[in-house]
Design a protein around this motif. Structure first.
Motif, PDB file in Angstrom:
ATOM      1  N   ILE A  42      -5.405  -8.326 -27.885  1.00  0.00           N
ATOM      2  CA  ILE A  42      -4.157  -8.771 -27.252  1.00  0.00           C
ATOM      3  C   ILE A  42      -3.107  -7.666 -27.264  1.00  0.00           C
ATOM      4  CG2 ILE A  42      -4.406 -11.264 -27.601  1.00  0.00           C
ATOM      5  CD1 ILE A  42      -2.785 -10.994 -30.167  1.00  0.00           C
ATOM      6  N   PRO A  44      -0.660  -4.680 -26.259  1.00  0.00           N
ATOM      7  CA  PRO A  44       0.204  -4.719 -25.073  1.00  0.00           C
ATOM      8  C   PRO A  44      -0.306  -3.889 -23.896  1.00  0.00           C
ATOM      9  CG  PRO A  44       1.204  -3.421 -26.827  1.00  0.00           C
ATOM     10  CD  PRO A  44      -0.005  -4.063 -27.414  1.00  0.00           C
ATOM     11  N   MET A 122       1.781 -13.379 -30.420  1.00  0.00           N
ATOM     12  CA  MET A 122       1.889 -13.455 -28.960  1.00  0.00           C
ATOM     13  C   MET A 122       3.309 -13.798 -28.533  1.00  0.00           C
ATOM     14  SD  MET A 122      -0.652 -12.928 -26.820  1.00  0.00           S
ATOM     15  CE  MET A 122      -0.064 -11.378 -27.408  1.00  0.00           C
ATOM     16  N   ASP A 187      15.233   1.810 -23.131  1.00  0.00           N
ATOM     17  CA  ASP A 187      14.686   0.641 -23.818  1.00  0.00           C
ATOM     18  C   ASP A 187      13.689   1.067 -24.893  1.00  0.00           C
ATOM     19  OD1 ASP A 187      14.082  -2.010 -24.413  1.00  0.00           O
ATOM     20  OD2 ASP A 187      12.547  -2.149 -22.836  1.00  0.00           O
TER      21      ASP A 187
ATOM     22  N   LEU B 303       1.382 -13.203 -21.824  1.00  0.00           N
ATOM     23  CA  LEU B 303       2.284 -12.730 -22.874  1.00  0.00           C
ATOM     24  C   LEU B 303       1.953 -11.301 -23.268  1.00  0.00           C
ATOM     25  CD1 LEU B 303       2.415 -15.945 -25.078  1.00  0.00           C
ATOM     26  CD2 LEU B 303       4.357 -14.922 -23.890  1.00  0.00           C
ATOM     27  N   SER B 304       0.648 -11.018 -23.378  1.00  0.00           N
ATOM     28  CA  SER B 304       0.221  -9.675 -23.741  1.00  0.00           C
ATOM     29  C   SER B 304       0.701  -8.677 -22.689  1.00  0.00           C
ATOM     30  CB  SER B 304      -1.301  -9.652 -23.884  1.00  0.00           C
ATOM     31  OG  SER B 304      -1.778  -8.341 -23.862  1.00  0.00           O
ATOM     32  N   GLN B 307       4.425  -8.214 -22.980  1.00  0.00           N
ATOM     33  CA  GLN B 307       4.780  -7.397 -24.144  1.00  0.00           C
ATOM     34  C   GLN B 307       4.552  -5.920 -23.873  1.00  0.00           C
ATOM     35  OE1 GLN B 307       3.053  -8.639 -27.825  1.00  0.00           O
ATOM     36  NE2 GLN B 307       4.333 -10.452 -27.977  1.00  0.00           N
ATOM     37  N   GLY B 308       3.659  -5.637 -22.935  1.00  0.00           N
ATOM     38  CA  GLY B 308       3.352  -4.234 -22.650  1.00  0.00           C
ATOM     39  C   GLY B 308       4.273  -3.600 -21.632  1.00  0.00           C
ATOM     40  N   TRP B 310       7.470  -2.777 -21.470  1.00  0.00           N
ATOM     41  CA  TRP B 310       8.340  -1.654 -21.875  1.00  0.00           C
ATOM     42  C   TRP B 310       7.518  -0.401 -22.181  1.00  0.00           C
ATOM     43  CZ3 TRP B 310       8.301   0.767 -26.700  1.00  0.00           C
ATOM     44  CH2 TRP B 310       7.607   0.111 -27.739  1.00  0.00           C
TER      45      TRP B 310
END
Lengths: 285, 329
Positions: A42, A44, A122, A187, B303-304, B307-308, B310
């Motif tokens: 999972i 990113p 998550m 950011d 969601l993964s 989250q990636g 940025w």
């Protein structure tokens, strides 16, 4: 240099110090491996998912090797050491046990996969924390490992010489990723900075001296923690400066881990890690 | 992409010269040539391959989820390392396959967006939860075994980049299979708790496993064309039969059983297994997003990906920065 020590000729009065050192190395390795592997599948981005998994695997392998050295010195077998000890028996620093989540994250997270840790990751996971921790850890790991390559305790020295090659990739990954994120966007710079401020006092906990510190140094088995920390700073200070990260020298280190005083994070990590094993501790899984 | 001087690909029926190009293309396929990214190919061939490789890539990264959930609970140092390695491989396969699909003109970003939005499919088996450690053992052994039957066949297919990716994938999957079988042997020869856990997992997983190779030949609408163009070399039923012949005896040898309602019998004449036909309507409902954890799987992938964001933006910005000319000294 004086003769090398091995299993047979290690002086009795030094044995507790060596055992303590090996527990610190092993427990640091299994916990950082465990925490980094929480991202497996999972992560990113696919490339970092793969990189974190690969480094997690290496650290688990190193943990298994250190536990094996402990077993040879009369401690229990590697799986029992990893899966049957409670938090207060662990000698890792608090730094490696921290979750991959910002401390101010909301307490609730939706149930997605029937695994609260993963669901929380998550919903509120903060990969910047994971990465900055990995960066600070691996730089300490490589400093410690290269010092131990010439340890007078020969089984440890020869293991560390084997580990060297793997750590090279960990440092390459850490350094190039830090450069990219620090020179990426506003950011990404902010996230890195925020994580760094949160993690720094914990990272200093890597170098918490134990009662055996001087004895290990005098016996040429492991340099003092103060020496290792100086070397670590010499390595990372220019990289941190390049990344625009300033160190607050007045920060109090988060000590305690090396004497078994831990935060809830370790208790939680071990509850996850030991859950299935403890269903039937005598079974072979 | 090969284009004519007029800027047309002439790769659809009715386009000028299509029939001649198609004949040459099919002759190449019949000779066993591999088709490479720049070569002329019918649009239908391109689209079928994109669809297949995309589904396969999605299946790898969704397949990482049920097992990935159990890494933090893996019950020995050896199992923990092996499971991280295995799930890492699955993610790596996903990355490799998205690249193979990109050679046909569809970007990874687009494919991941279609996965997250529910437009693109992934394998039926990953719409189910892994409820216990034994599920991880069953997935690693039997689902990987079923996947190998499929992927070994696809590795002989006509599209070069996909076939080469699959060769490497099969090589790694063979390790997974050994790891999965080894875990199942430990459980099957272990304590009563372990044996029960394993049998319960098999009972739960048997229906999705029977469905894994896709609808029966009587119902599969793509098979004929795919076989003609050597995208696929065996029918779904042939693959299912191959899986049963190879793995049922091993399963029985471990003292395990298959739920009786499947009515599995070895026909003494044909030496083939006969079985109750899976409920293909249910299968279609599952792969369209109606499985027990379909919604959660997509939510996790979303969601993964979020989250990636940025990190992707930072890496893109950093890459741009690096390409800029150095200022004069």
């Amino acid at each position: 240099m004086s003769d090398l020590f091995n299993l047979k000729n290690l002086p009795t009065d030094l044995k507790p110090a060596v055992v303590d050192l090996l527990y610190r190395l092993a427990d640091d390795s299994i916990l950082i491996g465990h925490r980094n592997s929480e991202w497996t599948g999972i992560g990113p981005i696919l490339e970092e998912d793969i990189a974190f998994s690969s480094m997690a695997q290496d650290k688990m392998g190193h943990a298994a090797a250190y536990y094996t050295l402990l077993h040879e010195l009369g401690e229990q077998d590697p799986d029992t050491l990893a899966f049957m000890r409670d938090a207060h028996d662990f000698r890792c620093c608090q730094f490696v046990a921290l979750g991959n989540i910002a401390p101010d994250a909301p307490a609730e997270s939706p149930d997605n996969c029937n695994n609260p840790t993963r669901d929380r990751l998550m919903a509120h996971g903060d990969w910047a924390i994971s990465f900055v921790r990995q960066f600070l850890f691996v730089q300490a790991d490589v400093v410690r490992n290269s010092a131990l390559e010439s340890s007078r305790y020969d089984p440890l020295a020869s293991l560390c010489r084997k580990i060297r090659g793997e750590l090279r990739y960990h440092t390459m990954h850490a350094e190039s990723t830090l450069r990219h994120l620090a020179h990426g966007t506003d950011d990404s710079r902010d996230r890195i900075k925020k994580s760094f401020v949160y993690l720094w006092p914990y990272a200093l906990g890597l170098f918490e001296a134990t009662a055996h510190d001087q004895a290990l140094a005098d016996a040429c088995i492991c340099p003092t923690q103060a020496d290792l920390q100086r070397e670590w700073r010499a390595r990372i200070d220019p990289m941190l400066a390049d990344a625009g990260l300033t160190i607050d020298e007045s920060v109090q280190p988060k000590f305690g881990g090396r004497t078994g005083k831990h935060e809830q994070a370790l208790v939680d990590a071990l509850a996850d890690m030991q859950k299935v094993y403890r269903l039937e501790p005598t079974a072979t899984w | 992409m090969v284009q004519t001087v007029l800027g047309q690909r002439n790769d659809k029926p009715g386009d000028p010269g299509y029939e001649e190009s198609l004949a040459r293309f099919e002759a190449r396929i019949a000779r066993g040539d591999k088709v490479e990214p720049g070569d002329w190919m019918p649009d239908a061939y391109r689209q079928q391959l994109i669809r297949l490789i995309h589904v396969h890539a999605n299946s790898e990264i969704c397949g990482a989820l049920p097992e990935g959930t159990w890494i933090c609970h893996a019950p020995s140092l050896k199992r923990k390392m092996a499971l991280v390695a295995k799930v890492q491989d699955e993610v790596g396969h996903g990355q490799l396959l998205y690249r193979a699909a990109e050679t046909l003109g569809k970007s990874r970003e687009e494919m991941i967006d279609e996965l997250i939005s529910g437009k693109a499919k992934y394998s039926n088996v990953f719409h189910y939860p892994a409820e216990s450690w034994a599920d991880v053992c069953v997935i690693a052994w039997l689902i990987d075994a079923a996947a190998i039957v499929n992927q070994k066949m696809m590795a002989e297919g006509s599209y070069g980049p996909y076939a080469r990716a699959l060769k490497r994938i099969c090589y790694e999957e063979a390790f997974h299979l050994t790891h999965g079988y080894d875990m199942c042997i430990s459980m099957a020869t272990g304590t009563k708790l372990q044996r029960d856990m394993l049998q319960n997992a098999i009972n739960r997983w048997w229906e999705p496993i029977m469905m894994f190779h896709g609808p029966s030949d009587k119902e599969s609408k793509h098979t004929e064309q795919l076989m003609k163009w050597r995208i696929k070399l065996k029918t779904n039923d042939q693959q299912r039969q191959e899986f049963l012949q190879k793995y049922l005896p091993k399963l029985f040898n471990l003292g395990l059983t298959v739920p009786a309602e499947w009515n599995l019998k070895l026909d003494p004449q044909t030496k083939e297994w006969t079985y109750a036909e899976p409920d293909w309507e249910k299968f279609i409902g599952v792969v369209r997003g109606g499985g027990p954890v379909s919604a959660q799987r997509l939510e996790t992938r979303r969601l993964s990906h979020e989250q990636g964001r940025w990190i992707r933006e930072a890496l893109t910005a950093a890459a741009r920065g690096q390409r800029a000319p150095m200022p004069a000294a």
